[in-house]
Design a protein around this motif. Structure first.
Motif, short mmCIF file in Angstrom:
data_model
loop_
_atom_site.label_atom_id
_atom_site.label_comp_id
_atom_site.label_asym_id
_atom_site.label_seq_id
_atom_site.Cartn_x
_atom_site.Cartn_y
_atom_site.Cartn_z
N ILE A 30 9.56 58.53 43.79
CA ILE A 30 9.64 59.84 44.44
C ILE A 30 8.25 60.38 44.76
O ILE A 30 7.99 60.91 45.85
CB ILE A 30 10.40 60.85 43.56
CG1 ILE A 30 11.87 60.42 43.38
CG2 ILE A 30 10.32 62.26 44.15
CD1 ILE A 30 12.69 60.45 44.64
N TYR A 31 7.33 60.25 43.80
CA TYR A 31 5.99 60.79 43.98
C TYR A 31 5.01 59.77 44.58
O TYR A 31 3.85 60.10 44.80
CB TYR A 31 5.43 61.29 42.64
CG TYR A 31 6.12 62.53 42.13
CD1 TYR A 31 5.80 63.78 42.66
CD2 TYR A 31 7.08 62.46 41.14
CE1 TYR A 31 6.43 64.92 42.19
CE2 TYR A 31 7.72 63.60 40.67
CZ TYR A 31 7.39 64.83 41.20
OH TYR A 31 8.01 65.97 40.75
N LYS A 32 5.48 58.54 44.75
CA LYS A 32 4.65 57.48 45.34
C LYS A 32 3.33 57.31 44.58
O LYS A 32 2.27 57.11 45.17
CB LYS A 32 4.38 57.79 46.81
CG LYS A 32 5.64 57.86 47.65
CD LYS A 32 5.34 58.19 49.10
CE LYS A 32 6.62 58.28 49.91
NZ LYS A 32 6.37 58.65 51.33
N GLY A 33 3.42 57.45 43.25
CA GLY A 33 2.26 57.25 42.41
C GLY A 33 1.26 58.38 42.44
O GLY A 33 0.18 58.29 41.84
N PHE A 38 4.86 64.87 36.20
CA PHE A 38 5.72 65.66 37.07
C PHE A 38 6.42 66.78 36.31
O PHE A 38 6.65 66.69 35.11
CB PHE A 38 6.76 64.78 37.75
CG PHE A 38 7.63 64.01 36.79
CD1 PHE A 38 8.80 64.57 36.30
CD2 PHE A 38 7.29 62.74 36.36
CE1 PHE A 38 9.62 63.87 35.41
CE2 PHE A 38 8.09 62.02 35.48
CZ PHE A 38 9.25 62.59 35.01
N GLU A 39 6.76 67.84 37.04
CA GLU A 39 7.59 68.91 36.49
C GLU A 39 9.04 68.53 36.73
O GLU A 39 9.41 68.09 37.82
CB GLU A 39 7.28 70.25 37.16
CG GLU A 39 5.89 70.78 36.83
CD GLU A 39 5.62 72.12 37.48
OE1 GLU A 39 6.54 72.66 38.12
OE2 GLU A 39 4.48 72.62 37.35
N THR A 40 9.87 68.71 35.72
CA THR A 40 11.25 68.25 35.81
C THR A 40 12.03 68.95 36.92
O THR A 40 12.81 68.31 37.63
CB THR A 40 11.96 68.49 34.46
OG1 THR A 40 11.84 69.87 34.09
CG2 THR A 40 11.34 67.63 33.37
N LEU A 44 13.81 67.18 40.46
CA LEU A 44 15.17 67.36 40.96
C LEU A 44 15.18 67.92 42.39
O LEU A 44 15.99 67.52 43.22
CB LEU A 44 15.95 68.29 40.03
CG LEU A 44 16.28 67.73 38.64
CD1 LEU A 44 16.97 68.79 37.79
CD2 LEU A 44 17.17 66.50 38.75
N ASN A 45 14.27 68.85 42.66
CA ASN A 45 14.18 69.41 44.01
C ASN A 45 13.79 68.34 45.02
O ASN A 45 14.32 68.29 46.15
CB ASN A 45 13.17 70.55 44.04
CG ASN A 45 13.68 71.79 43.33
OD1 ASN A 45 14.89 72.00 43.22
ND2 ASN A 45 12.77 72.62 42.85
N ARG A 46 12.88 67.46 44.65
CA ARG A 46 12.45 66.39 45.57
C ARG A 46 13.57 65.38 45.78
O ARG A 46 13.69 64.81 46.87
CB ARG A 46 11.21 65.69 45.01
CG ARG A 46 9.96 66.55 45.06
CD ARG A 46 8.73 65.75 44.70
NE ARG A 46 7.54 66.58 44.72
CZ ARG A 46 6.38 66.23 45.26
NH1 ARG A 46 6.27 65.06 45.87
NH2 ARG A 46 5.34 67.04 45.21
N ILE A 47 14.37 65.16 44.76
CA ILE A 47 15.52 64.26 44.90
C ILE A 47 16.50 64.83 45.91
O ILE A 47 17.04 64.10 46.75
CB ILE A 47 16.19 64.05 43.53
CG1 ILE A 47 15.32 63.15 42.65
CG2 ILE A 47 17.59 63.43 43.69
CD1 ILE A 47 15.80 63.03 41.23
N MET A 48 16.76 66.14 45.85
CA MET A 48 17.66 66.77 46.81
C MET A 48 17.09 66.71 48.23
O MET A 48 17.83 66.50 49.20
CB MET A 48 17.92 68.23 46.40
CG MET A 48 18.73 68.38 45.13
SD MET A 48 20.31 67.48 45.17
CE MET A 48 21.13 68.27 46.55
N LEU A 57 18.56 55.98 51.14
CA LEU A 57 17.31 55.71 50.45
C LEU A 57 17.37 56.29 49.04
O LEU A 57 16.90 55.67 48.08
CB LEU A 57 16.13 56.31 51.21
CG LEU A 57 14.74 56.11 50.58
CD1 LEU A 57 14.44 54.64 50.36
CD2 LEU A 57 13.66 56.76 51.45
N LEU A 58 17.97 57.48 48.90
CA LEU A 58 18.14 58.07 47.58
C LEU A 58 19.06 57.22 46.72
O LEU A 58 18.77 56.95 45.55
CB LEU A 58 18.71 59.49 47.69
CG LEU A 58 19.12 60.13 46.36
CD1 LEU A 58 17.92 60.28 45.44
CD2 LEU A 58 19.79 61.48 46.58
N VAL A 59 20.19 56.78 47.28
CA VAL A 59 21.14 55.96 46.54
C VAL A 59 20.47 54.68 46.06
O VAL A 59 20.63 54.26 44.91
CB VAL A 59 22.38 55.64 47.40
CG1 VAL A 59 23.29 54.64 46.70
CG2 VAL A 59 23.14 56.91 47.72
#
Length: 231
Positions: A30-33, A38-40, A44-48, A57-59
């Motif tokens: 998600i953060y590409k390194g 990370f903040e939890t 979750l917000n980035r996942i959404m 891509l998420l799946v």
């Protein structure tokens, strides 16, 4: 609340475990390194946001992270690559995709009543949003004495509940000292009325704050289902 499921993909039944180790693998993608601590809530917000941008891509990312999370438990070798999982995505149906999402979402503790109760308190909600991965590790390893091997096998929901349970236990101990201090306080003559025991010596176990909005969880889940229906 185990965060474990089976999924037939790549020609065989595979176990997905959404534990703390899989959360790390997920964050790497998600953060590409870019951000290890990370903040939890931000994760979750980035996942959404990734779901809105590219649902499959998420799946793929969730399935890969779940498989790697199981690899850590049964051994220390990665059994698949992200690219392999991407090739297998077409094999699974909507019901399996939703099961992956539901298992992951539950493992993160979003639907837990105990976590909902914490969000009913404004201060606790702010603390939850700012909780970073290093904060979690520091408390679990240093204060709770959880061994790293056991920690990485836990789901994030189990981790949060363990931390909160420890904090509540400490607050319960402080309630004893608060009662003694409050008795001394009320025995002293004063012009103004005595404060309540909660006002005099507030503790995290005291009730109060703003009411939790259950629509937050429903909205996130519906956003995922709506995106899935469009693909």
């Amino acid at each position: 609340m185990t965060g474990i499921m089976k999924l037939n993909i790549g020609g065989k039944d595979r176990v997905l475990r959404f534990n703390n180790f899989s959360a790390i693998e997920l964050a790497k993608i998600i953060y590409k390194g870019e951000q290890a601590n990370f903040e939890t809530e931000d994760l979750l917000n980035r996942i959404m946001k990734l779901n809105e941008k590219n649902h499959f891509l998420l799946v793929k990312t969730l399935i890969y992270a779940g498989i790697i999370g199981n690899d850590y438990v049964v051994g220390f070798e990665e059994s698949v690559t992200v690219e392999q999982v991407g090739e297998w995505i077409a094999e699974i149906g909507e019901e399996d995709i939703y099961s992956v999402w539901q298992t992951f979402w539950t493992s993160m503790g979003v639907d837990l009543p105990a976590v909902k109760e914490l969000e009913s308190n404004e201060d606790s909600l702010e603390e939850k949003k700012k909780l970073t991965w290093i904060d979690v590790c520091q408390e679990c390893f240093g204060e709770l004495g959880i061994l790293p091997r056991n920690f990485y096998q836990m789901t994030f929901a189990e981790t949060i509940l363990t931390m909160r349970g420890h904090q509540v236990g400490q607050a319960r101990e402080w309630e004893k000292y608060r009662l003694v201090a409050y008795q001394v306080y009320t025995s002293i003559p004063k012009k103004e009325a005595n404060k309540s025991i909660q006002q005099y010596f507030p503790l995290p176990t005291d009730k109060g704050g703003k009411k939790f909005n259950p629509e937050m969880v429903k909205a996130r889940r519906q956003a995922f289902l709506d995106k899935m229906a469009k693909n």
